[in-house]
Design a protein around this motif. Structure first.
Motif, PDB file in Angstrom:
ATOM      1  N   PHE A  23       3.805  -2.777  -9.134  1.00 21.85           N
ATOM      2  CA  PHE A  23       4.740  -2.484  -8.050  1.00 21.85           C
ATOM      3  C   PHE A  23       4.417  -3.287  -6.799  1.00 21.85           C
ATOM      4  CE2 PHE A  23       7.395   0.120 -10.086  1.00 21.85           C
ATOM      5  CZ  PHE A  23       7.226   1.488 -10.078  1.00 21.85           C
ATOM      6  N   CYS A  25       0.281  -1.388 -12.552  1.00 26.41           N
ATOM      7  CA  CYS A  25       1.708  -1.170 -12.743  1.00 26.41           C
ATOM      8  C   CYS A  25       2.543  -2.342 -12.262  1.00 26.41           C
ATOM      9  CB  CYS A  25       2.158   0.092 -12.035  1.00 26.41           C
ATOM     10  SG  CYS A  25       1.989   0.032 -10.271  1.00 26.41           S
ATOM     11  N   SER A  56       0.831  -1.203   0.000  1.00 24.37           N
ATOM     12  CA  SER A  56       0.000   0.000   0.000  1.00 24.37           C
ATOM     13  C   SER A  56       0.860   1.245   0.000  1.00 24.37           C
ATOM     14  CB  SER A  56      -0.951   0.001   1.186  1.00 24.37           C
ATOM     15  OG  SER A  56      -0.241   0.230   2.361  1.00 24.37           O
ATOM     16  N   LYS A  57       2.096   1.151   0.518  1.00 23.88           N
ATOM     17  CA  LYS A  57       2.959   2.335   0.496  1.00 23.88           C
ATOM     18  C   LYS A  57       3.530   2.586  -0.878  1.00 23.88           C
ATOM     19  CE  LYS A  57       4.449   1.978   5.232  1.00 23.88           C
ATOM     20  NZ  LYS A  57       5.329   1.113   5.976  1.00 23.88           N
ATOM     21  N   VAL A  58       3.798   1.512  -1.621  1.00 19.20           N
ATOM     22  CA  VAL A  58       4.486   1.701  -2.898  1.00 19.20           C
ATOM     23  C   VAL A  58       3.503   1.917  -4.053  1.00 19.20           C
ATOM     24  CG1 VAL A  58       4.644  -0.661  -3.739  1.00 19.20           C
ATOM     25  CG2 VAL A  58       6.547   0.879  -4.047  1.00 19.20           C
ATOM     26  N   CYS A  59       2.207   1.676  -3.803  1.00 14.20           N
ATOM     27  CA  CYS A  59       1.235   1.795  -4.880  1.00 14.20           C
ATOM     28  C   CYS A  59       1.179   3.242  -5.357  1.00 14.20           C
ATOM     29  CB  CYS A  59      -0.128   1.365  -4.352  1.00 14.20           C
ATOM     30  SG  CYS A  59      -1.461   1.660  -5.487  1.00 14.20           S
ATOM     31  N   PRO A  60       1.433   3.525  -6.652  1.00 14.89           N
ATOM     32  CA  PRO A  60       1.483   4.934  -7.080  1.00 14.89           C
ATOM     33  C   PRO A  60       0.177   5.701  -6.906  1.00 14.89           C
ATOM     34  CG  PRO A  60       2.535   3.534  -8.703  1.00 14.89           C
ATOM     35  CD  PRO A  60       1.889   2.632  -7.710  1.00 14.89           C
ATOM     36  N   PRO A  61      -1.003   5.160  -7.281  1.00 13.43           N
ATOM     37  CA  PRO A  61      -2.201   5.941  -7.021  1.00 13.43           C
ATOM     38  C   PRO A  61      -2.846   5.623  -5.671  1.00 13.43           C
ATOM     39  CG  PRO A  61      -2.687   4.234  -8.609  1.00 13.43           C
ATOM     40  CD  PRO A  61      -1.302   4.011  -8.177  1.00 13.43           C
ATOM     41  N   GLN A  62      -2.171   4.875  -4.801  1.00 15.65           N
ATOM     42  CA  GLN A  62      -2.664   4.579  -3.463  1.00 15.65           C
ATOM     43  C   GLN A  62      -4.039   3.935  -3.490  1.00 15.65           C
ATOM     44  OE1 GLN A  62      -0.688   6.182  -0.263  1.00 15.65           O
ATOM     45  NE2 GLN A  62       0.400   5.091  -1.855  1.00 15.65           N
ATOM     46  N   CYS A 105      -6.679   1.568  -9.747  1.00 20.59           N
ATOM     47  CA  CYS A 105      -5.478   0.766  -9.994  1.00 20.59           C
ATOM     48  C   CYS A 105      -4.965   0.996 -11.402  1.00 20.59           C
ATOM     49  CB  CYS A 105      -5.837  -0.694  -9.810  1.00 20.59           C
ATOM     50  SG  CYS A 105      -4.518  -1.824 -10.242  1.00 20.59           S
ATOM     51  N   ILE A 132      -4.661   0.711  -2.426  1.00 20.09           N
ATOM     52  CA  ILE A 132      -4.739  -0.452  -1.539  1.00 20.09           C
ATOM     53  C   ILE A 132      -4.978   0.043  -0.121  1.00 20.09           C
ATOM     54  CG2 ILE A 132      -3.479  -2.421  -0.628  1.00 20.09           C
ATOM     55  CD1 ILE A 132      -1.992  -2.644  -3.125  1.00 20.09           C
TER      56      ILE A 132
END
Lengths: 204, 217, 583
Positions: A132, A130, A92-98, A127, A100
């Protein structure tokens, strides 16, 4: 001669047109609806009809293909699902559009966190496929699915997927990505062996 | 999770409708000749062009030509991010289409804002303004995914009886009101809410001024 | 890549002595390069730089908001059209009513970029001929890229957001907004009497600039809108055209219909999270965009990818160039009326290359493949064989086909030769780059003029031509595909074995403080990324110098005195992608 360019162009189109019939005759029945036929129409020396006729012929996707995330669980004899996810929160921290959201389980008596997700949501309206989350998960818990047939009539019911909807057994994952699964299992086995060897050394 | 309600009516989908033979033939004719409008906004438009190209031909499904004029099109595929500056034009195009007309939201951006949802100039989903029939998630949805969505749309056609078709009802079909580009995008249907918000803002600013005057004197 | 290329500008003490005292000073902040110029002498300095020192090509203008230090900067990058690394200079101004002199009188290419800085940051440019908003609309409240301006769905200043873990219960952003929608109204106004004036302003600007009044005849010139929805496949782009019969007297492009606030989101993202967003800039050439961004960040972190990764990057970048030119030629011919046939033939080849991208990166279009210091996944020998089969046999054969039925075609020649001519002086003044510049007679290709990555090891020719019309641009693109095939063959021959990533990819990459400008020759022109970092995991400023946007400055001058049917063809030959123009 005037018109030479146009005539040459018409010659090229005519050749393409004739190829669509001649190739079918040459390849015969095997050209359509077989895996070999699909592979032949995707190779570098394909000629003639280029169409892959969805939905009767579905083009296979490569192993690395990524669509929406899924969570892996191991299913034991009673049907209990043990998710590999430990709710560490890296995805959830690395997800670019947040997209999760994770709620970590808390032990009700001691109030300390447990390595289990109580709730896990992915909003596929946000989503961006990507990959990541899959790349940075340290526990091989969240993976990108191959299923691209996700259309529906109502997004408010279907596009925020919860833990139940995201869960897939590990056998499903091994089925869709056999090569990558084999590599990952080898790496996990090696890590386990190293850990066991270290523990043995410590005992001695 | 909070309660959600889309803006506008969701179209009615009847589960088990018993259609008489006339309806079956009527729907069969309609579903096999849906002509989409040539309308692409962003990256999903390229995948839509690939779906129209030779590998995943969608003229096999009857979508033979992509019409440039909305008067001649049956289907608008919103492919790409819907931005505020573009929304008045999209609504105008939808109003200009003749019934029967359908809307397919292709891609995460058209479904619900997509990865750009947090920005200041992106509308979070085209269903804020238009009634959407099929949602196709993905970023971008592969051509096979789009084809599956279009097949679902065709299945919807198959289930529609005459009494659910809005173009045969007595009541007139109102066009969707076109939003106005103000200091931010203004939806005409929410104008009462906006007026209340303005009075609240006005009260807040006069209260602040009053406070200053009071403290000054 | 030599050390000299890592720092993009020629900084020297003696350069300052060429100018009167007090004008210039070195920018000696940690990690920064270039000069700081006094605001009052900006125009004179730029004129001397162009006329006496030969820096005739203005590449990019960026505005930066240093909110905590209460100042704003405008950063300029200029280069010489004969090649080499360029010069960077900055002007500093305050945050309240900032004003800077406009450079449009020297470089016409500054026009759109200065309008964008006014729109997004609020810096006013004096003497600008047409100071209107460009990406948002007239009447929009506020200047969005300022650090103290928050958007309606604002959650937190920087990602990752705390609300996602460990107590993350999803809430759609609509639920937190008072209108249930992505809108905010901060100042009171009357919603019932508001009139949108943007269209009238465009029409007025068009008439004022171009309208000619014939003394003898009472000729009426009328305005026609082409777009934003139109049958040509270029995206949501609108041209407002002033017509005299069928001849175009003046033209003004209007865009912003796909403005997706890439730069504002970029400032909230971490450096790694920006990578998939760069895919969506020029969505046809996603691997090139990734390459430019990775180069810009690697200039700051000074982490260089291993050899195998460099070769893989070059192969992917050149395959993307082939894809882009196939699509560009296909769409150009679509506009000419060759309804779909060349388009379909080009797209067939593109599908075969997209199969390779899907197998190597995981996605056909949004590849998200490069990481800082390498690439994400390795390329297996099967993939290399597949690329080899395409490049050595199929693509050259198909190019010959293209040549056979297109290059000699009389209809194409008569519709494209002499249409939309751009002289080399105009092209340099308008900051045009890419095939558009090279077809006009200036053989400037960044891969040769200012090499990046490992391009200095490959033998290839720069494709260029002299007439500057649409037919030449078509020929230049065909030639560039041939040169790309040549580069890929050399790369496939020389690719070594080895690791594909230097170090481990961190999801919270620490980037040292400083600024960097990474520029690459993307298929459409010069793609530049200007990044400012202040040691936080998120960039302070992230700006994209989009080639399609700057190339559009040439549209007006190319379309003058052409017929209206040619306007679409000229637009097609510039080859724009709206995702890049509007970001």
């Amino acid at each position: 001669m005037i018109g030479k360019g146009i005539l040459q162009g018409l010659g090229v189109t005519f050749r393409h047109f004739m190829d669509t019939y001649l190739e079918d005759i040459r390849a015969g029945k095997k050209r359509y609806r077989t895996a070999d036929g699909i592979a032949a129409r995707r190779s570098a020396d394909t000629r003639g009809i280029f169409t892959i006729q969805y939905p009767e012929e579905k083009m296979p996707v490569p192993e690395l293909f990524r669509y929406v995330p899924i969570l892996l669980y191991e299913e034991d004899e009673n049907g209990e699902k043990e998710y590999r996810c430990t709710a560490c929160g890296i995805c959830s921290k690395v997800c670019p559009p947040q997209c999760i959201w994770i709620v970590r389980t808390v032990n009700p008596e001691t109030g300390r966190p447990l390595p289990n997700p109580e709730e896990f949501y992915v909003d596929i309206d946000i989503c961006m496929n990507c990959g990541f989350c899959e790349e940075f998960c340290p526990f091989d818990a969240i993976k990108m699915d191959h299923d691209y047939e996700l259309s529906n009539y109502n997004r408010f019911e279907n596009h925020i997927i919860d833990l139940e909807g995201l869960g897939r057994p590990i056998s499903y994952y091994a089925g869709i990505k056999p090569g990558i699964f084999a590599e990952e299992e080898a790496a996990r086995a090696q890590k386990k062996a190293e850990k066991a060897a270290k523990a043995e050394k410590k005992d001695k | 999770m909070s309660e959600e309600k889309p803006v506008g009516e969701l179209p009615v989908v009847l589960e088990e409708a018993n259609l008489n033979p006339v309806e079956i033939v009527y729907n069969w004719g309609r579903r096999n000749s849906v002509w989409p409008l040539m309308f692409g906004l962003a990256c999903c438009a390229i995948e839509m062009i690939c779906t129209a190209a030779s590998r995943f031909d969608f003229s096999r499904f009857g979508m033979e030509v992509m019409r440039a004029s909305p008067r001649q099109a049956d289907l608008i595929i919103i492919a790409g991010t819907v931005t505020k500056k573009m929304t008045p034009q999209i609504v105008r195009l939808y109003n200009q289409m003749a019934e029967p007309k359908y809307v397919v939201a292709m891609g995460s951006c058209a479904c619900g804002g997509g990865p750009f949802k947090e920005g200041y100039s992106v509308v979070s989903g085209i269903d804020r303004y238009l009634p959407v029939d099929v949602y196709i998630p993905g970023c971008p949805p592969t051509p096979q995914s789009l084809l599956q969505g279009l097949i679902m749309l065709q299945e919807k056609f198959d289930k529609q009886p005459f009494k659910s078709m809005p173009w045969y009802q007595k009541a007139p079909i109102d066009p969707v009101p076109v939003p106005v580009l103000g200091p931010d995008l203004m939806d005409i249907r929410r104008i009462e809410d906006m007026k209340i918000h303005m009075t609240r803002l006005g009260k807040a600013s006069t209260a602040a001024v009053g406070l200053e005057e009071g403290s000054g004197s | 890549m030599t050390e000299a290329n890592i720092r993009s500008s020629a900084v020297s003490e003696s350069f300052i002595d060429h100018f009167p005292q007090g004008w210039l000073s070195l920018d000696d902040r940690d990690g920064y390069q270039g000069y700081i110029i006094e605001k009052d002498h900006l125009l004179e300095f730029a004129r001397r730089l162009r006329d006496e020192h030969g820096y005739d090509y203005l590449s990019s203008i960026t505005g930066v908001d240093y909110f905590p230090e209460d100042r704003m900067e405008v950063v300029y990058h200029v280069y010489k059209s004969t090649g080499g690394s360029g010069i960077e200079f900055k002007v500093v101004t305050g945050r309240d009513n900032p004003e800077v002199t406009s450079l449009v009188s020297l470089y016409d290419g500054a026009n759109f970029q200065e309008r964008e800085i006014w729109d997004l940051l609020g810096i006013w440019f004096e003497d600008h001929p047409d100071p209107r908003r460009i990406l948002t609309w007239e009447g929009f409240a506020g200047h969005p890229l300022r650090k103290d301006w928050t958007e309606p769905y604002f959650e937190e200043d920087f990602k990752p957001f705390d609300s996602r873990w460990p107590e993350g219960r999803p809430e759609r952003s609509e639920a937190t907004n008072p209108f249930g929608d992505n809108v905010q109204f901060k100042d009171p106004f009357d919603p019932e009497t508001w009139v949108y004036e943007g269209d009238d302003q465009v029409y007025e600007a068009l008439r004022n600039e171009y309208s000619t009044k014939d003394e003898d005849l009472d000729v009426e010139q009328f305005i026609v809108n082409m777009g934003p929805q139109h049958p040509s496949t270029h995206g949501v782009f609108r041209m407002v055209v002033l017509l005299d019969g069928e001849t175009i007297v003046g033209l003004k492009p209007v865009f912003g219909y796909l403005h997706r606030n890439h730069e504002k989101i970029g400032e909230r993202n971490t450096f790694l999270q920006n990578m998939p967003f760069t895919d969506r800039l020029d969505y046809i050439t996603s691997l090139s965009n990734n390459l430019g961004y990775a180069l810009a960040v690697e200039k700051l972190t000074e982490v260089h990818p291993p050899e195998r990764a460099e070769y893989i990057r070059v192969i992917m970048a050149e395959l993307t160039r082939i894809i882009n030119h196939l699509v560009a030629i296909g769409f150009l011919l679509n506009d000419l009326g060759a309804f779909f046939t060349p388009n379909l033939y080009g797209l067939e080849e593109r599908e075969l290359i997209l199969d390779i991208f899907e197998a190597v990166t995981g996605s056909r279009m949004m590849c998200n493949y490069l990481r800082f210091g390498g690439v994400a996944h390795d390329v297996s020998s099967d993939h290399l064989k597949q690329i080899n089969a395409l490049v050595s046999e199929r693509l050259p054969r198909k190019l010959e086909d293209f040549d056979k039925y297109l290059t000699g075609n009389e209809i194409l020649r008569s519709r494209c030769e002499g249409v939309g001519v751009l002289t080399p002086e105009d092209a340099l003044r308008l900051s045009v780059t890419g095939p558009l510049l090279r077809a006009s007679g200036v053989p400037y290709d960044i891969r040769r003029a200012d090499p990046y990555s490992i391009y200095d090891r490959f033998e290839f020719d720069v494709a260029w031509n002299v007439h500057g019309d649409t037919y030449d641009r078509f020929l230049v693109r065909l030639e560039e595909i041939r040169q790309s095939i040549r580069i890929i063959k050399q790369a496939l021959r020389d690719i070594p074995d080895g690791p594909i990533q230097t170090g481990k990819v961190q999801h919270q990459a620490r980037v040292p403080a400083g600024e960097s400008y990474g520029r690459i020759e993307s298929p459409k022109g010069e793609l530049g990324y200007y990044i400012v970092s202040n040691k936080k995991p998120n960039p302070l400023r992230y700006h994209v110098r989009a080639p399609s946007l700057i190339n559009l400055s040439a549209l007006e001058i190319m379309c003058r005195n052409q017929k209206i049917a040619d306007a679409v063809v000229i637009l097609g030959s510039i080859d724009i992608t709206l995702g890049e123009v509007d970001r």
